[in-house]
Design a protein around this motif. Structure first.
Motif, PDB file in Angstrom:
ATOM      1  N   ARG A 214       0.820  -1.203   0.000  1.00  0.00           N
ATOM      2  CA  ARG A 214       0.000   0.000   0.000  1.00  0.00           C
ATOM      3  C   ARG A 214       0.864   1.268   0.000  1.00  0.00           C
ATOM      4  NH1 ARG A 214      -4.872  -0.032  -0.632  1.00  0.00           N
ATOM      5  NH2 ARG A 214      -5.579  -1.980   0.210  1.00  0.00           N
ATOM      6  N   GLU A 215       2.014   1.223   0.658  1.00  0.00           N
ATOM      7  CA  GLU A 215       2.933   2.371   0.639  1.00  0.00           C
ATOM      8  C   GLU A 215       3.417   2.653  -0.780  1.00  0.00           C
ATOM      9  OE1 GLU A 215       6.237   2.405   3.377  1.00  0.00           O
ATOM     10  OE2 GLU A 215       4.999   1.473   4.928  1.00  0.00           O
ATOM     11  N   VAL A 216       3.794   1.589  -1.491  1.00  0.00           N
ATOM     12  CA  VAL A 216       4.247   1.754  -2.872  1.00  0.00           C
ATOM     13  C   VAL A 216       3.112   2.301  -3.722  1.00  0.00           C
ATOM     14  CG1 VAL A 216       5.069   0.536  -4.931  1.00  0.00           C
ATOM     15  CG2 VAL A 216       6.021  -0.031  -2.690  1.00  0.00           C
ATOM     16  N   LEU A 217       1.916   1.771  -3.544  1.00  0.00           N
ATOM     17  CA  LEU A 217       0.759   2.241  -4.307  1.00  0.00           C
ATOM     18  C   LEU A 217       0.414   3.687  -3.976  1.00  0.00           C
ATOM     19  CD1 LEU A 217      -1.586  -0.868  -4.081  1.00  0.00           C
ATOM     20  CD2 LEU A 217      -0.311  -0.084  -6.081  1.00  0.00           C
ATOM     21  N   GLY A 218       0.624   4.074  -2.725  1.00  0.00           N
ATOM     22  CA  GLY A 218       0.329   5.432  -2.297  1.00  0.00           C
ATOM     23  C   GLY A 218       1.108   6.481  -3.063  1.00  0.00           C
ATOM     24  N   GLU A 219       2.286   6.115  -3.518  1.00  0.00           N
ATOM     25  CA  GLU A 219       3.096   7.044  -4.298  1.00  0.00           C
ATOM     26  C   GLU A 219       2.429   7.395  -5.626  1.00  0.00           C
ATOM     27  OE1 GLU A 219       7.052   5.502  -4.674  1.00  0.00           O
ATOM     28  OE2 GLU A 219       7.206   5.121  -2.524  1.00  0.00           O
ATOM     29  N   TYR A 220       1.490   6.539  -6.068  1.00  0.00           N
ATOM     30  CA  TYR A 220       0.789   6.760  -7.326  1.00  0.00           C
ATOM     31  C   TYR A 220      -0.654   7.187  -7.109  1.00  0.00           C
ATOM     32  CZ  TYR A 220       4.788   4.299  -9.196  1.00  0.00           C
ATOM     33  OH  TYR A 220       6.066   3.928  -9.515  1.00  0.00           O
ATOM     34  N   GLY A 221      -1.020   7.430  -5.852  1.00  0.00           N
ATOM     35  CA  GLY A 221      -2.384   7.829  -5.546  1.00  0.00           C
ATOM     36  C   GLY A 221      -3.372   6.680  -5.647  1.00  0.00           C
ATOM     37  N   LEU A 222      -2.896   5.455  -5.468  1.00  0.00           N
ATOM     38  CA  LEU A 222      -3.757   4.274  -5.576  1.00  0.00           C
ATOM     39  C   LEU A 222      -4.021   3.659  -4.204  1.00  0.00           C
ATOM     40  CD1 LEU A 222      -2.025   2.662  -8.691  1.00  0.00           C
ATOM     41  CD2 LEU A 222      -4.152   3.976  -8.652  1.00  0.00           C
ATOM     42  N   ASP A 223      -4.178   4.508  -3.208  1.00  0.00           N
ATOM     43  CA  ASP A 223      -4.361   4.050  -1.830  1.00  0.00           C
ATOM     44  C   ASP A 223      -5.587   3.163  -1.659  1.00  0.00           C
ATOM     45  OD1 ASP A 223      -2.500   6.082  -1.845  1.00  0.00           O
ATOM     46  OD2 ASP A 223      -3.164   6.948   0.035  1.00  0.00           O
ATOM     47  N   ASP A 224      -6.585   3.338  -2.511  1.00  0.00           N
ATOM     48  CA  ASP A 224      -7.842   2.606  -2.358  1.00  0.00           C
ATOM     49  C   ASP A 224      -7.897   1.322  -3.195  1.00  0.00           C
ATOM     50  OD1 ASP A 224      -7.915   3.920  -4.787  1.00  0.00           O
ATOM     51  OD2 ASP A 224      -9.985   4.598  -4.580  1.00  0.00           O
ATOM     52  N   ALA A 225      -6.794   0.919  -3.798  1.00  0.00           N
ATOM     53  CA  ALA A 225      -6.770  -0.295  -4.616  1.00  0.00           C
ATOM     54  C   ALA A 225      -7.065  -1.521  -3.752  1.00  0.00           C
ATOM     55  CB  ALA A 225      -5.416  -0.459  -5.289  1.00  0.00           C
ATOM     56  N   VAL A 226      -7.823  -2.447  -4.315  1.00  0.00           N
ATOM     57  CA  VAL A 226      -8.132  -3.693  -3.620  1.00  0.00           C
ATOM     58  C   VAL A 226      -6.919  -4.617  -3.731  1.00  0.00           C
ATOM     59  CG1 VAL A 226      -9.640  -5.707  -3.593  1.00  0.00           C
ATOM     60  CG2 VAL A 226     -10.590  -3.456  -4.122  1.00  0.00           C
ATOM     61  N   ILE A 227      -6.457  -5.103  -2.574  1.00  0.00           N
ATOM     62  CA  ILE A 227      -5.298  -5.996  -2.546  1.00  0.00           C
ATOM     63  C   ILE A 227      -5.730  -7.298  -1.887  1.00  0.00           C
ATOM     64  CG2 ILE A 227      -2.950  -6.343  -1.731  1.00  0.00           C
ATOM     65  CD1 ILE A 227      -2.668  -3.295  -1.614  1.00  0.00           C
ATOM     66  N   GLU A 228      -5.710  -8.375  -2.671  1.00  0.00           N
ATOM     67  CA  GLU A 228      -6.071  -9.699  -2.184  1.00  0.00           C
ATOM     68  C   GLU A 228      -4.958 -10.667  -2.565  1.00  0.00           C
ATOM     69  OE1 GLU A 228      -9.826 -10.137  -4.168  1.00  0.00           O
ATOM     70  OE2 GLU A 228     -10.894  -9.151  -2.521  1.00  0.00           O
ATOM     71  N   MET A 229      -5.050 -11.890  -2.108  1.00  0.00           N
ATOM     72  CA  MET A 229      -4.006 -12.874  -2.376  1.00  0.00           C
ATOM     73  C   MET A 229      -3.808 -13.121  -3.875  1.00  0.00           C
ATOM     74  SD  MET A 229      -2.615 -13.697   0.471  1.00  0.00           S
ATOM     75  CE  MET A 229      -1.941 -15.338   0.593  1.00  0.00           C
ATOM     76  N   ASP A 230      -4.873 -13.059  -4.664  1.00  0.00           N
ATOM     77  CA  ASP A 230      -4.745 -13.321  -6.096  1.00  0.00           C
ATOM     78  C   ASP A 230      -4.527 -12.058  -6.923  1.00  0.00           C
ATOM     79  OD1 ASP A 230      -7.320 -12.361  -5.743  1.00  0.00           O
ATOM     80  OD2 ASP A 230      -8.251 -13.816  -7.093  1.00  0.00           O
ATOM     81  N   THR A 231      -4.331 -10.922  -6.267  1.00  0.00           N
ATOM     82  CA  THR A 231      -4.058  -9.668  -6.965  1.00  0.00           C
ATOM     83  C   THR A 231      -2.685  -9.749  -7.626  1.00  0.00           C
ATOM     84  OG1 THR A 231      -5.381  -8.422  -5.368  1.00  0.00           O
ATOM     85  CG2 THR A 231      -3.780  -7.174  -6.669  1.00  0.00           C
ATOM     86  N   LYS A 232      -2.640  -9.411  -8.909  1.00  0.00           N
ATOM     87  CA  LYS A 232      -1.382  -9.447  -9.652  1.00  0.00           C
ATOM     88  C   LYS A 232      -0.730  -8.065  -9.600  1.00  0.00           C
ATOM     89  CE  LYS A 232      -2.852 -13.110 -12.707  1.00  0.00           C
ATOM     90  NZ  LYS A 232      -3.143 -13.521 -14.072  1.00  0.00           N
ATOM     91  N   PHE A 233       0.563  -8.058  -9.316  1.00  0.00           N
ATOM     92  CA  PHE A 233       1.290  -6.794  -9.207  1.00  0.00           C
ATOM     93  C   PHE A 233       1.262  -6.013 -10.510  1.00  0.00           C
ATOM     94  CE2 PHE A 233       3.205  -9.067  -5.636  1.00  0.00           C
ATOM     95  CZ  PHE A 233       3.126  -8.095  -4.653  1.00  0.00           C
ATOM     96  N   HIS A 234       1.480  -6.688 -11.620  1.00  0.00           N
ATOM     97  CA  HIS A 234       1.560  -5.990 -12.907  1.00  0.00           C
ATOM     98  C   HIS A 234       0.179  -5.674 -13.465  1.00  0.00           C
ATOM     99  CE1 HIS A 234       3.253  -4.665 -16.678  1.00  0.00           C
ATOM    100  NE2 HIS A 234       2.433  -5.488 -17.328  1.00  0.00           N
ATOM    101  N   GLN A 235      -0.635  -6.691 -13.630  1.00  0.00           N
ATOM    102  CA  GLN A 235      -1.927  -6.516 -14.289  1.00  0.00           C
ATOM    103  C   GLN A 235      -2.921  -5.726 -13.444  1.00  0.00           C
ATOM    104  OE1 GLN A 235      -3.659 -10.156 -15.672  1.00  0.00           O
ATOM    105  NE2 GLN A 235      -5.649  -9.249 -16.029  1.00  0.00           N
ATOM    106  N   ASP A 236      -3.057  -6.070 -12.165  1.00  0.00           N
ATOM    107  CA  ASP A 236      -4.074  -5.446 -11.325  1.00  0.00           C
ATOM    108  C   ASP A 236      -3.617  -4.139 -10.683  1.00  0.00           C
ATOM    109  OD1 ASP A 236      -5.801  -7.615 -11.849  1.00  0.00           O
ATOM    110  OD2 ASP A 236      -4.920  -8.764 -10.208  1.00  0.00           O
ATOM    111  N   LEU A 237      -2.378  -4.103 -10.221  1.00  0.00           N
ATOM    112  CA  LEU A 237      -1.878  -2.919  -9.521  1.00  0.00           C
ATOM    113  C   LEU A 237      -1.039  -2.014 -10.416  1.00  0.00           C
ATOM    114  CD1 LEU A 237      -0.875  -4.611  -6.146  1.00  0.00           C
ATOM    115  CD2 LEU A 237      -3.018  -3.446  -6.721  1.00  0.00           C
ATOM    116  N   GLU A 238      -0.715  -2.512 -11.609  1.00  0.00           N
ATOM    117  CA  GLU A 238       0.067  -1.763 -12.600  1.00  0.00           C
ATOM    118  C   GLU A 238       1.430  -1.329 -12.076  1.00  0.00           C
ATOM    119  OE1 GLU A 238      -2.366   1.335 -14.252  1.00  0.00           O
ATOM    120  OE2 GLU A 238      -3.927  -0.077 -14.857  1.00  0.00           O
ATOM    121  N   LEU A 239       2.034  -2.179 -11.254  1.00  0.00           N
ATOM    122  CA  LEU A 239       3.375  -1.880 -10.756  1.00  0.00           C
ATOM    123  C   LEU A 239       4.410  -2.292 -11.790  1.00  0.00           C
ATOM    124  CD1 LEU A 239       3.220  -2.981  -7.012  1.00  0.00           C
ATOM    125  CD2 LEU A 239       2.882  -0.716  -7.987  1.00  0.00           C
TER     126      LEU A 239
END
Length: 84
Positions: free
Chosen positions: A3-28
């Motif tokens: 969530r800290e990494v996502l916060g740098e992109y303003g994505l604090d509200d992104a849903v993070i679950e066990m099957d969440t993909k870093f690239h496809q879902d979170l666009e990291l």
């Protein structure tokens, strides 16, 4: 830490679950995984070397990397550390 990494992109509200993909879902990007790796290593006093784990993966495995796989890796590192 994710969530800290996502916060740098303003994505604090992104849903993070066990099957969440870093690239496809979170666009990291790979640089974000490097930042996350540093946070993990620092937080766990060097017991979790995520950078080494990623280095052993094929490109398609990195692209498909999920939060659950990261969690499993961290748990295994901490469990093996207790066994030493």
């Amino acid at each position: 830490m994710v969530r800290e990494v996502l916060g740098e992109y303003g994505l604090d509200d992104a849903v993070i679950e066990m099957d969440t993909k870093f690239h496809q879902d979170l666009e990291l990007e790979s640089i974000d995984l490097v930042a996350l790796s540093g946070q993990l290593e620092q937080h766990y006093d060097g017991r979790v070397n995520f950078a080494e784990f990623i280095a052993d993966l094929e490109l398609d495995e990195i692209i498909e990397l999920t939060v659950g796989r990261l969690v499993d890796f961290v748990v295994s590192c901490l469990a093996s550390d207790k066994g030493e």
